[in-house]
Enzyme design. Structure first.
Site, PDB file in Angstrom:
ATOM      1  N   GLY A  87       9.907 -23.500   1.856  1.00  0.00           N
ATOM      2  CA  GLY A  87       8.496 -23.380   2.213  1.00  0.00           C
ATOM      3  C   GLY A  87       8.238 -22.210   3.150  1.00  0.00           C
ATOM      4  O   GLY A  87       7.248 -21.492   3.015  1.00  0.00           O
ATOM      5  N   THR A  88       9.128 -22.029   4.093  1.00  0.00           N
ATOM      6  CA  THR A  88       8.949 -20.955   5.094  1.00  0.00           C
ATOM      7  C   THR A  88       8.903 -19.591   4.416  1.00  0.00           C
ATOM      8  O   THR A  88       8.008 -18.776   4.694  1.00  0.00           O
ATOM      9  CB  THR A  88      10.114 -20.987   6.109  1.00  0.00           C
ATOM     10  OG1 THR A  88      10.135 -22.285   6.730  1.00  0.00           O
ATOM     11  CG2 THR A  88       9.946 -19.917   7.167  1.00  0.00           C
ATOM     12  N   ASN A 126       1.555 -31.509   8.465  1.00  0.00           N
ATOM     13  CA  ASN A 126       2.864 -32.144   8.602  1.00  0.00           C
ATOM     14  C   ASN A 126       2.940 -33.104   9.779  1.00  0.00           C
ATOM     15  O   ASN A 126       3.726 -34.039   9.767  1.00  0.00           O
ATOM     16  CB  ASN A 126       3.970 -31.093   8.704  1.00  0.00           C
ATOM     17  CG  ASN A 126       3.676 -30.027   9.727  1.00  0.00           C
ATOM     18  OD1 ASN A 126       2.651 -29.342   9.650  1.00  0.00           O
ATOM     19  ND2 ASN A 126       4.545 -29.880  10.696  1.00  0.00           N
ATOM     20  N   GLN A 162       3.541 -30.294   2.375  1.00  0.00           N
ATOM     21  CA  GLN A 162       3.467 -31.754   2.526  1.00  0.00           C
ATOM     22  C   GLN A 162       2.590 -32.405   1.460  1.00  0.00           C
ATOM     23  O   GLN A 162       2.710 -33.600   1.218  1.00  0.00           O
ATOM     24  CB  GLN A 162       2.920 -32.119   3.921  1.00  0.00           C
ATOM     25  CG  GLN A 162       3.831 -31.757   5.075  1.00  0.00           C
ATOM     26  CD  GLN A 162       5.091 -32.612   5.158  1.00  0.00           C
ATOM     27  OE1 GLN A 162       5.172 -33.710   4.603  1.00  0.00           O
ATOM     28  NE2 GLN A 162       6.089 -32.112   5.860  1.00  0.00           N
ATOM     29  N   SER A 220       7.843 -26.776  -1.071  1.00  0.00           N
ATOM     30  CA  SER A 220       9.254 -26.833  -0.691  1.00  0.00           C
ATOM     31  C   SER A 220       9.959 -27.996  -1.375  1.00  0.00           C
ATOM     32  O   SER A 220       9.374 -29.070  -1.562  1.00  0.00           O
ATOM     33  CB  SER A 220       9.363 -26.982   0.828  1.00  0.00           C
ATOM     34  OG  SER A 220      10.696 -27.250   1.206  1.00  0.00           O
ATOM     35  N   GLY A 221      11.238 -27.802  -1.712  1.00  0.00           N
ATOM     36  CA  GLY A 221      12.000 -28.825  -2.410  1.00  0.00           C
ATOM     37  C   GLY A 221      12.343 -30.046  -1.570  1.00  0.00           C
ATOM     38  O   GLY A 221      12.208 -31.184  -2.027  1.00  0.00           O
ATOM     39  N   HIS A 222      12.791 -29.803  -0.337  1.00  0.00           N
ATOM     40  CA  HIS A 222      13.368 -30.928   0.407  1.00  0.00           C
ATOM     41  C   HIS A 222      12.348 -31.918   0.958  1.00  0.00           C
ATOM     42  O   HIS A 222      12.720 -32.921   1.560  1.00  0.00           O
ATOM     43  CB  HIS A 222      14.327 -30.446   1.500  1.00  0.00           C
ATOM     44  CG  HIS A 222      13.693 -29.856   2.710  1.00  0.00           C
ATOM     45  ND1 HIS A 222      13.643 -30.531   3.905  1.00  0.00           N
ATOM     46  CD2 HIS A 222      13.108 -28.666   2.923  1.00  0.00           C
ATOM     47  CE1 HIS A 222      13.058 -29.761   4.808  1.00  0.00           C
ATOM     48  NE2 HIS A 222      12.723 -28.622   4.235  1.00  0.00           N
ATOM     49  N   THR A 231      20.304 -13.226  -6.297  1.00  0.00           N
ATOM     50  CA  THR A 231      20.699 -14.059  -7.439  1.00  0.00           C
ATOM     51  C   THR A 231      20.140 -15.469  -7.269  1.00  0.00           C
ATOM     52  O   THR A 231      20.253 -16.065  -6.202  1.00  0.00           O
ATOM     53  CB  THR A 231      22.241 -14.098  -7.532  1.00  0.00           C
ATOM     54  OG1 THR A 231      22.694 -12.746  -7.607  1.00  0.00           O
ATOM     55  CG2 THR A 231      22.697 -14.869  -8.758  1.00  0.00           C
ATOM     56  N   CYS A 289       9.757 -29.482  14.516  1.00  0.00           N
ATOM     57  CA  CYS A 289       9.922 -28.113  14.994  1.00  0.00           C
ATOM     58  C   CYS A 289       9.679 -28.018  16.492  1.00  0.00           C
ATOM     59  O   CYS A 289      10.268 -27.207  17.175  1.00  0.00           O
ATOM     60  CB  CYS A 289       8.961 -27.187  14.275  1.00  0.00           C
ATOM     61  SG  CYS A 289       8.887 -27.523  12.523  1.00  0.00           S
TER      62      CYS A 289
HETATM   63  C1  LIG Z   1       8.754 -28.404   6.047  1.00  0.00           C
HETATM   64  C2  LIG Z   1       7.540 -27.544   6.046  1.00  0.00           C
HETATM   65  C3  LIG Z   1       7.620 -26.158   5.903  1.00  0.00           C
HETATM   66  C4  LIG Z   1       8.940 -25.442   5.821  1.00  0.00           C
HETATM   67  O1  LIG Z   1       9.578 -25.640   4.591  1.00  0.00           O
HETATM   68  P1  LIG Z   1      11.150 -25.260   4.506  1.00  0.00           P
HETATM   69  O2  LIG Z   1      11.475 -25.488   3.066  1.00  0.00           O
HETATM   70  O3  LIG Z   1      11.849 -26.214   5.417  1.00  0.00           O
HETATM   71  O4  LIG Z   1      11.268 -23.845   4.920  1.00  0.00           O
HETATM   72  C5  LIG Z   1       6.455 -25.433   5.884  1.00  0.00           C
HETATM   73  N1  LIG Z   1       5.261 -26.020   5.992  1.00  0.00           N
HETATM   74  C6  LIG Z   1       5.127 -27.356   6.131  1.00  0.00           C
HETATM   75  C7  LIG Z   1       3.779 -27.953   6.224  1.00  0.00           C
HETATM   76  C8  LIG Z   1       6.253 -28.162   6.169  1.00  0.00           C
HETATM   77  O5  LIG Z   1       6.126 -29.472   6.324  1.00  0.00           O
END
Ligand SMILES: *Cc1c(COP(=O)(O)O)cnc(C)c1O
Length: 386
Positions: free
Chosen positions: A73-74, A153, A181, A201-203, A239, A327
Site C-alpha cells: 500500500g505504501t 485505518n 482498509q 494492499s495484500g496483507h 522482477t 504506526c
Molecule cells: C496498512 C496501510 C497502508 C500501508 O500498506 P503496506 O502494504 O503495509 O505498505 C497504507 N494505508 C492504509 C490505510 C493502511 O491501513
C-alpha cells in the site's frame, strides 16, 4: 491460530488465507520463470500475473490494464501521488489531502510540501467526516490532485469518495484514494465512483505482506518514480513477485465472494461490541462516526486511563488490540487522527482499537466483553488521571 489467543487487530495485518497460500505454492518451486522472458517458463509465470491482474481489477469494476502491482500500500500511495504529479501536463502546484491520512500519504504530502508544492490539509468533523464546505472552498485554479483516505485505518470512518471525486473533477483535479482498509471490505466501483487513482494492499485482505497494487484510470498519465526495467508499464521496475501477485489475485477473488457475508457478520459483532462496552463501562465514547464506518472497526475511548495500559493488560489475557495506529503506537505522541477529530492528547491516549476479521468468532467477542470491564475498572482505580 491457537484457541486461547484472540486476535483483534486485522487492520494491522491479516493471516494469509489457506486458499490463498494454496494458489501461491506452485509459484515457488515449480513455476519460477522470469515473467519478462518469452520462453515457456516465463510465459507460465506471466499467465499467473495476468490472471491476478484481472482478479484485482474485477473487485473494483476496473480493467486489468488499469492495475499495476507494487510492493504494498505504501508504495502504491507514493507512485500514485508522486508519479501523477511528475507526469501531469497540467500546470498545477496545489494539492490537497485530509488530516486523517495514513502516514504513507501524509508523509508523502509533507515531502511534496518541502519540494515546493502548496498543500492544503482538509479538516474533518468530530466524527471523522471530511468537511465538504471546507473541501469545496479549498480548491484553487492550480489544484491538480486530491488524496483522501477511503476507510480510515484508525477510526474506520468511510468517506463519500464518489462525491469528493465529483467535486475534484469539477475543479479540474484528479482524486487519489488510499483504499487499503476499504478494498475487499465494502463495495467499490472505481469507474462509477469516478476514482482516478486507488491504492490497495495484500496483507490487509488475507494475502501476504509486501504486495499491493495501484489502480490507474485508463488514459491517466503517471510517470515513473523508480528506474530500471519496464515491468508494470515501466511504473514499478523490478522482477515481479509472482507468488505474492498470484496470492493477491486469489485474495481479491475470495474477498469478492465473501464480502456480503463477512461484512454483515463483522458489522453485527462490531455493533454488539459498541452496545455492550458502552452499556457496561461508564465514561466511554465511540471514536469516529458510528455507522459511516468499516464493518470491522471498533474504536473506543475510556476516560482517565492510558490505551497503552489497556493494550498490555489485554495482551496478558492473550487478546491483541491496538491503541491509536500501529504506526504511531511505538511513539508517545498522540495519534494525529485522534487530534484531528478534536480529542485532547489525554483522550487520544485513552483510546483502543479492535478490528475484526474473517476468523473472528462470537465466542471471541464474548470473551473480550467478559475481560474488558474488569481491566478498565482495575486501571481506573490505579490511574493518577482518575
Ligand atoms: C496498512 C496501510 C497502508 C500501508 O500498506 P503496506 O502494504 O503495509 O505498505 C497504507 N494505508 C492504509 C490505510 C493502511 O491501513
Amino acid at each position: 491460530m491457537t484457541n486461547d489467543k484472540i486476535y483483534m487487530d486485522y487492520a494491522s495485518s491479516t493471516p494469509v488465507d489457506p486458499i490463498v497460500l494454496e494458489a501461491m505454492l506452485p509459484y515457488f518451486c515449480e513455476i519460477y520463470g522470469n515473467a519478462s522472458n518469452i520462453h515457456s517458463f516465463g510465459r507460465t509465470s506471466r499467465e499467473g500475473i495476468e490472471k491476478a491482474r484481472e482478479q484485482v481489477a474485477g473487485l473494483i469494476g476496473a480493467e486489468a490494464g488499469e492495475i499495476i502491482f507494487t510492493s504494498g500500500g505504501t508504495e502504491a500511495d507514493n507512485i500514485g501521488i508522486i508519479g501523477y504529479l511528475q507526469g501531469s501536463r497540467k500546470e498545477g502546484t496545489h494539492i490537497m489531502t485530509s488530516t486523517i491520512e495514513h502516514p504513507a500519504v501524509l508523509r508523502t504530502f509533507q515531502y511534496l510540501e518541502k519540494k515546493g508544492y502548496e498543500v492544503t490539509y482538509i479538516p474533518v468533523d468530530s466524527e471523522g467526516i471530511i468537511d465538504i464546505d471546507e473541501y469545496k472552498a479549498s480548491f484553487r485554479e492550480n489544484t491538480s490532485l486530491v488524496s483522501i483516505i477511503f476507510g480510515n485505518n484508525e477510526i474506520g470512518v468511510v468517506q463519500d469518495i464518489k462525491e469528493l471525486a465529483r467535486i475534484a473533477h469539477e475543479h479540474g483535479a484528479v482524486l487519489h484514494t488510499d483504499a487499503v482498509q476499504a478494498y475487499g471490505k465494502i463495495p467499490i466501483n472505481a469507474k462509477e465512483m469516478g476514482i482516478d487513482l486507488l491504492s490497495l494492499s495484500g496483507h490487509k485482505i488475507y494475502a501476504p505482506k509486501g504486495i499491493g497494487a495501484l489502480y490507474i484510470s485508463k488514459g491517466l498519465r503517471v510517470s515513473r518514480i523508480n528506474h530500471g526495467g519496464s515491468h508494470e508499464r515501466g511504473l514499478r521496475s523490478g522482477t515481479e513477485n509472482v507468488p505474492s501477485i498470484v496470492g493477491l489475485g486469489k485474495a481479491a477473488e475470495l474477498a469478492g465472494q465473501r464480502m456480503a457475508e463477512d461484512g454483515a457478520r463483522e458489522m453485527k459483532m462490531r455493533d454488539h461490541l459498541f452496545d455492550e462496552i458502552l452499556a457496561k463501562i461508564p465514561d466511554t465514547h465511540i471514536n469516529g462516526h458510528r455507522t459511516k464506518r468499516l464493518p470491522n472497526n471498533v474504536n473506543i475511548r475510556f476516560a482517565h486511563i492510558e490505551g497503552e495500559a489497556i493494550l498490555l493488560n489485554l495482551d496478558y489475557y492473550g487478546i491483541a488490540v491496538t491503541t491509536g495506529s500501529a504506526c504511531s503506537s511505538a511513539s508517545l505522541d498522540p495519534s494525529h487522527v485522534m487530534l484531528a477529530i478534536g480529542l485532547t492528547a489525554e483522550e487520544a491516549h485513552g483510546s483502543m482499537r479492535l478490528t475484526l476479521g474473517h476468523q473472528t468468532t462470537d465466542e471471541e467477542v464474548e470473551r473480550v466483553l467478559e475481560v474488558l470491564p474488569g481491566v478498565i475498572e482495575k486501571l481506573r482505580k490505579m490511574s493518577p488521571l482518575g
